[in-house]
Design a protein around this motif. Sequence first.
Motif, PDB file in Angstrom:
ATOM      1  N   ARG A   1      67.808  83.158  98.071  1.00 59.26           N
ATOM      2  CA  ARG A   1      67.010  84.378  98.153  1.00 59.26           C
ATOM      3  C   ARG A   1      67.401  85.141  99.409  1.00 59.26           C
ATOM      4  NH1 ARG A   1      62.865  83.946 101.835  1.00 59.26           N
ATOM      5  NH2 ARG A   1      62.186  81.857 102.320  1.00 59.26           N
ATOM      6  N   SER A   2      67.655  86.408  99.218  1.00 61.52           N
ATOM      7  CA  SER A   2      67.900  87.280 100.355  1.00 61.52           C
ATOM      8  C   SER A   2      66.624  88.069 100.604  1.00 61.52           C
ATOM      9  CB  SER A   2      69.083  88.216 100.061  1.00 61.52           C
ATOM     10  OG  SER A   2      68.741  89.133  99.051  1.00 61.52           O
ATOM     11  N   LEU A   3      66.691  89.028 101.466  1.00 61.90           N
ATOM     12  CA  LEU A   3      65.497  89.798 101.790  1.00 61.90           C
ATOM     13  C   LEU A   3      64.965  90.553 100.575  1.00 61.90           C
ATOM     14  CD1 LEU A   3      63.758  90.365 104.268  1.00 61.90           C
ATOM     15  CD2 LEU A   3      65.091  92.422 104.637  1.00 61.90           C
ATOM     16  N   ASN A   4      65.869  91.095  99.763  1.00 56.94           N
ATOM     17  CA  ASN A   4      65.446  91.916  98.629  1.00 56.94           C
ATOM     18  C   ASN A   4      65.751  91.330  97.261  1.00 56.94           C
ATOM     19  OD1 ASN A   4      64.495  94.085 100.260  1.00 56.94           O
ATOM     20  ND2 ASN A   4      66.619  94.647 100.640  1.00 56.94           N
ATOM     21  N   HIS A   5      66.638  90.352  97.170  1.00 54.46           N
ATOM     22  CA  HIS A   5      67.098  89.873  95.876  1.00 54.46           C
ATOM     23  C   HIS A   5      67.012  88.351  95.779  1.00 54.46           C
ATOM     24  CE1 HIS A   5      68.489  93.852  94.779  1.00 54.46           C
ATOM     25  NE2 HIS A   5      69.033  93.940  95.974  1.00 54.46           N
ATOM     26  N   VAL A   6      67.091  87.872  94.540  1.00 60.05           N
ATOM     27  CA  VAL A   6      67.097  86.436  94.260  1.00 60.05           C
ATOM     28  C   VAL A   6      68.291  86.154  93.362  1.00 60.05           C
ATOM     29  CG1 VAL A   6      65.869  84.543  93.146  1.00 60.05           C
ATOM     30  CG2 VAL A   6      64.605  86.219  94.439  1.00 60.05           C
ATOM     31  N   TYR A   7      69.012  85.082  93.666  1.00 62.46           N
ATOM     32  CA  TYR A   7      70.186  84.686  92.901  1.00 62.46           C
ATOM     33  C   TYR A   7      70.002  83.246  92.453  1.00 62.46           C
ATOM     34  CZ  TYR A   7      72.013  88.566  95.680  1.00 62.46           C
ATOM     35  OH  TYR A   7      72.188  89.774  96.290  1.00 62.46           O
ATOM     36  N   ALA A   8      70.404  82.935  91.226  1.00 62.24           N
ATOM     37  CA  ALA A   8      70.326  81.569  90.713  1.00 62.24           C
ATOM     38  C   ALA A   8      71.639  81.241  90.014  1.00 62.24           C
ATOM     39  CB  ALA A   8      69.167  81.429  89.740  1.00 62.24           C
ATOM     40  N   GLN A   9      72.117  80.006  90.206  1.00 61.46           N
ATOM     41  CA  GLN A   9      73.346  79.553  89.570  1.00 61.46           C
ATOM     42  C   GLN A   9      73.119  78.167  88.987  1.00 61.46           C
ATOM     43  OE1 GLN A   9      77.143  80.108  91.731  1.00 61.46           O
ATOM     44  NE2 GLN A   9      75.836  80.123  93.517  1.00 61.46           N
ATOM     45  N   ILE A  10      73.769  77.887  87.880  1.00 62.37           N
ATOM     46  CA  ILE A  10      73.800  76.530  87.346  1.00 62.37           C
ATOM     47  C   ILE A  10      75.206  76.005  87.586  1.00 62.37           C
ATOM     48  CG2 ILE A  10      73.642  75.112  85.287  1.00 62.37           C
ATOM     49  CD1 ILE A  10      71.406  76.885  84.329  1.00 62.37           C
ATOM     50  N   ILE A  11      75.284  74.892  88.332  1.00 59.20           N
ATOM     51  CA  ILE A  11      76.555  74.391  88.848  1.00 59.20           C
ATOM     52  C   ILE A  11      76.787  72.955  88.382  1.00 59.20           C
ATOM     53  CG2 ILE A  11      77.879  73.930  90.948  1.00 59.20           C
ATOM     54  CD1 ILE A  11      75.881  75.932  92.328  1.00 59.20           C
TER      55      ILE A  11
END
Length: 122
Positions: free
Chosen positions: A35-45
């Motif tokens: 999570r950054s200040l404004n966005h959320v990122y998700a990955q399946i690894i």
Amino acid sequence: MIKKIDKNEERLRRHARVRKKVKGTSATPRLSVYRSLNHVYAQIIDDTKGVTLCSASTMEKDVKAKIADMTKTDAAKEVGKAIAAKAKKLKIEAVVFDRGGYIYTGRVQAVADGAREAGLNF
């Protein structure tokens, strides 16, 4: 002189500590959240191959259209639903959740809840 604490450095230490135990395999890949200040990122690894199988974020067009008038937490839940939908297409049923060194509350928890609602098992 008082040194200012680098919060991201502390988070990376926690993340490294958690990563010693949390490993993604081909059967149960790792769902990693950033999570950054404004966005959320998700990955399946898949850690055995070292490959990202799919990803979702608040920056994607289809997610961005849905979250126009939402709070950050609601947007994170949509990211969780989006990553779960992509995982279902790849026939991934279960994952191991990697909170990325963040506290399991707020947006990080919302990603997990959204993924669970869409059918991913942790």
